[in-house]
Design an enzyme around this catalytic site. Structure first.
Site, PDB file in Angstrom:
ATOM      1  N   SER A 137       1.022  -0.988   0.156  1.00 34.14           N
ATOM      2  CA  SER A 137       0.202  -0.034  -0.224  1.00 34.14           C
ATOM      3  C   SER A 137       1.048   1.360   0.011  1.00 34.14           C
ATOM      4  CB  SER A 137      -0.906  -0.126   1.295  1.00 34.14           C
ATOM      5  OG  SER A 137      -1.574   1.229   1.414  1.00 34.14           O
ATOM      6  N   TYR A 150      -0.754  -0.571  10.593  1.00 34.59           N
ATOM      7  CA  TYR A 150      -0.809  -0.811   9.328  1.00 34.59           C
ATOM      8  C   TYR A 150       0.197  -0.636   8.422  1.00 34.59           C
ATOM      9  CZ  TYR A 150      -3.256  -1.420   4.861  1.00 34.59           C
ATOM     10  OH  TYR A 150      -3.782  -1.438   3.449  1.00 34.59           O
TER      11      TYR A 150
END
Length: 250
Positions: A137, A150
């Site tokens: 990501s 995350y």
């Protein structure tokens, strides 16, 4: 021409699910994995007839993940491509900092990829061919509010995939890293801040599958946003923190 087989982890929802459907429509024999068989059965029913098979597995379990890959190769055929998209998101904040949340993120997002990689590497190396696709990501480019856990796992995946490419090139294995921007999924629905250039998951899947056909190492989308994030991430910290704080203020 032999049937091409792709194994997709995290196939029950989000980008993994959309990519499974897109690749099935593109002629691939798709094997989708996630923890719940019933969700994989729903995926198979939605795809083209006979093109998707669900093999349930928890990728945080190394031996179970190896057994799933072995079953696919024995019952369906050699895995040509592995798309490792299993992941989760738990917002992390200083106000409610919980190490157990961080540990779960590492187990699913990082060790899940490590386990699936370990499961497909023997076949890839023996055949001196294969295609490894790791979904990270843009959150791995730099720290974002509420994403300490995350973002850290996605930064680890970026470094992992970069490092693996050096070795896998010698075995004729194509290695690609996917760094999406904001894609509308159950995971991004947890973000409490504005998400610019938010993409529909079907559009993201089309961009990802198109990128997988090319020779580039990194696949990103939407391009204008991911390029902007890369530029901001390379700025001095004084400017980086100011711009990110302004851009993510709800």
């Amino acid at each position: 021409m032999a049937e091409r087989i792709v194994w997709i982890t995290g196939a029950s929802s989000g980008i993994g699910r959309a990519v499974a459907l897109e690749m099935a429509r593109d002629g691939w024999r798709v094997v989708g994995s996630a923890r719940r068989q019933e969700e994989l059965d729903e995926l198979a029913a939605e795809g083209p007839a006979g093109r998707i098979t669900g093999v349930a597995v928890d990728v945080t379990d190394l031996e179970a993940t190896k057994a799933a890959a072995a079953r696919i190769e024995a019952e369906i055929g050699p895995i040509d491509c592995a798309v490792l998209a299993a992941g989760t998101h738990i917002p992390t904040s200083a106000e409610d900092f919980r190490p157990e949340d961080f540990r779960k993120l590492v187990e699913v997002n990082v060790m899940g990829v490590v386990h699936a990689t370990a499961a497909v590497l023997p076949g890839f190396k023996a055949r001196r061919s294969g295609h490894l696709v790791v979904v990270a990501s843009v959150a791995g480019y730099g720290g974002l509010p509420t994403a300490a856990g995350y973002g850290a796992t996605k930064a680890a995946l970026i470094n992992f995939t970069e490092a693996m490419k050096f070795d896998l090139d010698d075995f004729g294995v194509k290695t690609q890293l996917v760094c999406p921007g904001f894609v509308k999924t159950p995971l991004t629905d947890k973000n409490p801040f504005p998400m610019p250039f938010l993409m529909e998951v079907e559009d993201a899947a089309k961009a990802m599958v198109s990128g997988m056909k090319g020779g580039g190492f990194e696949i990103t989308f939407p391009k204008r946003f991911t390029t902007l994030v890369k530029i901001v991430s390379s700025l001095p910290y004084r400017l980086y923190f100011a711009l990110v704080a302004k851009g993510t203020r709800g």
